[in-house]
Write a protein that holds these residues in place. Structure first.
Motif, PDB file in Angstrom:
ATOM      1  N   MET A 184      75.985 -59.646   4.925  1.00 47.87           N
ATOM      2  CA  MET A 184      76.463 -60.903   4.368  1.00 47.87           C
ATOM      3  C   MET A 184      76.840 -60.756   2.894  1.00 47.87           C
ATOM      4  SD  MET A 184      77.136 -64.006   4.887  1.00 47.87           S
ATOM      5  CE  MET A 184      77.331 -65.532   4.066  1.00 47.87           C
ATOM      6  N   GLY A 185      76.121 -59.882   2.165  1.00 47.90           N
ATOM      7  CA  GLY A 185      76.377 -59.715   0.739  1.00 47.90           C
ATOM      8  C   GLY A 185      77.757 -59.163   0.450  1.00 47.90           C
ATOM      9  N   GLN A 186      78.206 -58.181   1.238  1.00 51.36           N
ATOM     10  CA  GLN A 186      79.524 -57.599   1.016  1.00 51.36           C
ATOM     11  C   GLN A 186      80.634 -58.560   1.441  1.00 51.36           C
ATOM     12  OE1 GLN A 186      80.399 -54.828  -0.721  1.00 51.36           O
ATOM     13  NE2 GLN A 186      78.230 -54.976  -1.238  1.00 51.36           N
ATOM     14  N   LEU A 187      80.352 -59.407   2.422  1.00 50.51           N
ATOM     15  CA  LEU A 187      81.329 -60.421   2.823  1.00 50.51           C
ATOM     16  C   LEU A 187      81.561 -61.404   1.677  1.00 50.51           C
ATOM     17  CD1 LEU A 187      83.175 -61.768   4.884  1.00 50.51           C
ATOM     18  CD2 LEU A 187      81.175 -63.017   5.724  1.00 50.51           C
TER      19      LEU A 187
ATOM     20  N   ALA B 215      81.117 -60.776  -1.490  1.00 53.69           N
ATOM     21  CA  ALA B 215      81.839 -60.044  -2.532  1.00 53.69           C
ATOM     22  C   ALA B 215      83.319 -59.949  -2.185  1.00 53.69           C
ATOM     23  CB  ALA B 215      81.242 -58.648  -2.710  1.00 53.69           C
ATOM     24  N   TYR B 216      83.614 -59.685  -0.934  1.00 50.84           N
ATOM     25  CA  TYR B 216      85.009 -59.579  -0.507  1.00 50.84           C
ATOM     26  C   TYR B 216      85.731 -60.924  -0.663  1.00 50.84           C
ATOM     27  CZ  TYR B 216      89.108 -58.979   2.410  1.00 50.84           C
ATOM     28  OH  TYR B 216      90.389 -58.951   2.860  1.00 50.84           O
ATOM     29  N   LEU B 217      85.082 -62.011  -0.274  1.00 54.54           N
ATOM     30  CA  LEU B 217      85.701 -63.334  -0.405  1.00 54.54           C
ATOM     31  C   LEU B 217      85.936 -63.688  -1.870  1.00 54.54           C
ATOM     32  CD1 LEU B 217      83.789 -65.300   2.376  1.00 54.54           C
ATOM     33  CD2 LEU B 217      86.135 -64.413   2.448  1.00 54.54           C
ATOM     34  N   LEU B 218      84.971 -63.373  -2.731  1.00 58.37           N
ATOM     35  CA  LEU B 218      85.149 -63.605  -4.160  1.00 58.37           C
ATOM     36  C   LEU B 218      86.314 -62.776  -4.693  1.00 58.37           C
ATOM     37  CD1 LEU B 218      84.189 -64.815  -6.850  1.00 58.37           C
ATOM     38  CD2 LEU B 218      82.631 -62.860  -7.046  1.00 58.37           C
ATOM     39  N   LEU B 219      86.394 -61.532  -4.263  1.00 59.75           N
ATOM     40  CA  LEU B 219      87.484 -60.647  -4.690  1.00 59.75           C
ATOM     41  C   LEU B 219      88.833 -61.187  -4.249  1.00 59.75           C
ATOM     42  CD1 LEU B 219      88.371 -57.966  -6.008  1.00 59.75           C
ATOM     43  CD2 LEU B 219      88.007 -56.882  -3.799  1.00 59.75           C
TER      44      LEU B 219
ATOM     45  N   VAL C 234      84.169 -46.311  -1.393  1.00 60.82           N
ATOM     46  CA  VAL C 234      83.556 -47.484  -2.016  1.00 60.82           C
ATOM     47  C   VAL C 234      83.007 -48.384  -0.920  1.00 60.82           C
ATOM     48  CG1 VAL C 234      83.989 -49.526  -3.421  1.00 60.82           C
ATOM     49  CG2 VAL C 234      85.058 -47.361  -4.011  1.00 60.82           C
ATOM     50  N   ASP C 235      81.696 -48.584  -0.917  1.00 60.34           N
ATOM     51  CA  ASP C 235      81.093 -49.473   0.066  1.00 60.34           C
ATOM     52  C   ASP C 235      80.457 -50.694  -0.590  1.00 60.34           C
ATOM     53  OD1 ASP C 235      79.068 -48.121  -1.127  1.00 60.34           O
ATOM     54  OD2 ASP C 235      77.994 -47.601   0.711  1.00 60.34           O
ATOM     55  N   ASN C 236      80.452 -50.726  -1.925  1.00 62.25           N
ATOM     56  CA  ASN C 236      79.933 -51.869  -2.649  1.00 62.25           C
ATOM     57  C   ASN C 236      81.072 -52.449  -3.477  1.00 62.25           C
ATOM     58  OD1 ASN C 236      78.531 -53.771  -4.078  1.00 62.25           O
ATOM     59  ND2 ASN C 236      77.236 -52.329  -5.182  1.00 62.25           N
ATOM     60  N   THR C 237      81.576 -53.597  -3.060  1.00 62.03           N
ATOM     61  CA  THR C 237      82.721 -54.199  -3.745  1.00 62.03           C
ATOM     62  C   THR C 237      82.310 -55.206  -4.808  1.00 62.03           C
ATOM     63  OG1 THR C 237      82.918 -55.812  -1.980  1.00 62.03           O
ATOM     64  CG2 THR C 237      84.320 -53.859  -1.830  1.00 62.03           C
ATOM     65  N   TRP C 238      81.005 -55.355  -5.065  1.00 59.58           N
ATOM     66  CA  TRP C 238      80.561 -56.318  -6.071  1.00 59.58           C
ATOM     67  C   TRP C 238      81.102 -56.021  -7.466  1.00 59.58           C
ATOM     68  CZ3 TRP C 238      79.330 -61.068  -5.577  1.00 59.58           C
ATOM     69  CH2 TRP C 238      78.707 -61.540  -4.434  1.00 59.58           C
ATOM     70  N   PRO C 239      81.109 -54.777  -7.945  1.00 62.59           N
ATOM     71  CA  PRO C 239      81.662 -54.548  -9.289  1.00 62.59           C
ATOM     72  C   PRO C 239      83.126 -54.974  -9.406  1.00 62.59           C
ATOM     73  CG  PRO C 239      80.365 -52.662  -8.607  1.00 62.59           C
ATOM     74  CD  PRO C 239      80.490 -53.558  -7.406  1.00 62.59           C
ATOM     75  N   ALA C 240      83.931 -54.645  -8.415  1.00 57.47           N
ATOM     76  CA  ALA C 240      85.343 -55.042  -8.439  1.00 57.47           C
ATOM     77  C   ALA C 240      85.476 -56.555  -8.335  1.00 57.47           C
ATOM     78  CB  ALA C 240      86.102 -54.362  -7.306  1.00 57.47           C
ATOM     79  N   ALA C 241      84.658 -57.182  -7.494  1.00 52.84           N
ATOM     80  CA  ALA C 241      84.728 -58.629  -7.303  1.00 52.84           C
ATOM     81  C   ALA C 241      84.342 -59.368  -8.586  1.00 52.84           C
ATOM     82  CB  ALA C 241      83.824 -59.057  -6.154  1.00 52.84           C
TER      83      ALA C 241
END
Length: 84
Positions: free
Chosen positions: A1-4, A6-10, A54-61
């Protein structure tokens, strides 16, 4: 759920930034395409530098969200749109 999340925010933040790029280029899609492509290549390059995809998109988001917030603030929400 956390990466989802992050992806939506991105996606939302990127939409704001790319809208501003499109509007300030007088409706030309080429700068928006190049900006989107630079994000893709940046993530690919970061993955290659780390040795893993890259499996953690939080920094980019979070970075894109900060850029979107600055863009919204500086343009007062108009994103470079000029009314006739």
């Amino acid at each position: 759920m956390g990466q989802l999340a992050a992806y939506l925010l991105l996606v939302v933040a990127l939409s704001i930034v790319l809208s501003w790029v499109f509007n300030t280029s007088e409706g030309s899609s080429a700068p928006a395409i190049l900006a989107h492509n630079s994000l893709n290549w940046g993530l690919l390059f970061a993955g290659n530098m780390l040795g893993d995809p890259v499996d953690n998109t939080w920094p980019a988001a979070l970075t894109m969200a900060a850029l979107a917030a600055v863009t919204l603030g500086l343009t007062r929400g108009r994103l470079g749109h000029v009314t006739a």
